[in-house]
Scaffold this active site. Sequence first.
Site, PDB file in Angstrom:
ATOM      1  N   LYS A  92      70.743  61.853  -0.559  1.00  0.00           N
ATOM      2  CA  LYS A  92      70.814  60.568   0.137  1.00  0.00           C
ATOM      3  C   LYS A  92      71.670  59.598  -0.662  1.00  0.00           C
ATOM      4  O   LYS A  92      71.413  59.350  -1.839  1.00  0.00           O
ATOM      5  CB  LYS A  92      69.416  59.977   0.286  1.00  0.00           C
ATOM      6  CG  LYS A  92      68.851  60.048   1.674  1.00  0.00           C
ATOM      7  CD  LYS A  92      67.557  59.253   1.681  1.00  0.00           C
ATOM      8  CE  LYS A  92      66.923  59.210   3.030  1.00  0.00           C
ATOM      9  NZ  LYS A  92      65.703  58.381   3.001  1.00  0.00           N
TER      10      LYS A  92
HETATM   11  C1  E4P Z   1      64.239  56.944   5.751  1.00  0.00           C
HETATM   12  O1  E4P Z   1      64.098  57.906   5.021  1.00  0.00           O
HETATM   13  C2  E4P Z   1      64.203  55.585   5.149  1.00  0.00           C
HETATM   14  O2  E4P Z   1      64.462  55.649   3.760  1.00  0.00           O
HETATM   15  C3  E4P Z   1      62.875  54.903   5.399  1.00  0.00           C
HETATM   16  O3  E4P Z   1      62.406  55.204   6.698  1.00  0.00           O
HETATM   17  C4  E4P Z   1      63.041  53.413   5.218  1.00  0.00           C
HETATM   18  O4  E4P Z   1      61.884  52.753   5.694  1.00  0.00           O
HETATM   19  P1  E4P Z   1      61.675  51.196   5.363  1.00  0.00           P
HETATM   20  O5  E4P Z   1      62.783  50.435   6.068  1.00  0.00           O
HETATM   21  O6  E4P Z   1      60.301  50.875   5.935  1.00  0.00           O
HETATM   22  O7  E4P Z   1      61.757  51.040   3.867  1.00  0.00           O
END
Ligand code: E4P
Length: 224
Positions: A92
């Site tokens: 990522k």
């Molecule tokens: C997906 O993997 C994202 O990192 C995650 O859903 C982010 O969620 P948030 O916006 O609640 O931190």
Amino acid sequence: MKIFVDSANLDEIEDALKRGFPAGVTTNPSIMSKEKRTDFGLHIRQIIELLQRYECAIPLSVEVFSLEPREMVRQALEFREQFGDYPGLNIKVPIGWNELAVIRELKKQGMRVNCTCCMSLNQAVMAAGAGADFVSLFYGRIRDIGYDAFSVVQRTHQVFREGGISSEIIVGSIRHIHDVNDALLAGANIVTVPPKFFPQLVSHPKTDEAVNQFIDDFRNWQEH
Ligand code: E4P
């Protein structure tokens, strides 16, 4: 349409794996920080061992934790060193001008990339152009500042489909079970869901009513 587990918690991931539906797992540095403090590499390895125990080779997103592009590449190569035996590993990398070069470099190195923290169609298009295998749109955060998250996902899906873009759209930042349905209806390939929502996704009061009625009727029939 696929559901991913948006968690680094081993128990939560296993509870989902036992039910067969997870098509992937996504983590991020904040999700990791919710776990008991431990060695990062050891924890990711424990997630991989859990996936292997359930005979999964599903995508596992591991996010770099630096703002510096060269360090991002270094971390990604280290992740490959540490976890590259797991076929579903993907790195990522947040969307950004310098991060596009990181994505390109990781693709040149043969790695799979999930470009994350995308909030707009244009960010998703740029991420896909850099070669990202997945682009992650943050539904809840898009809506937090008043934008129509459904429309962002829908337009991204439309542009990807019409443009022949093969990158898969992951929708994350789920804040309610309606977000799951909406994201899928908007054209997301994948919705990555915090495990707290999983029981809600299969629950409905009319289901409980029907099931209980069936049992009661059967019992009454058998006993009278
Ligand atoms: C997906 O993997 C994202 O990192 C995650 O859903 C982010 O969620 P948030 O916006 O609640 O931190």
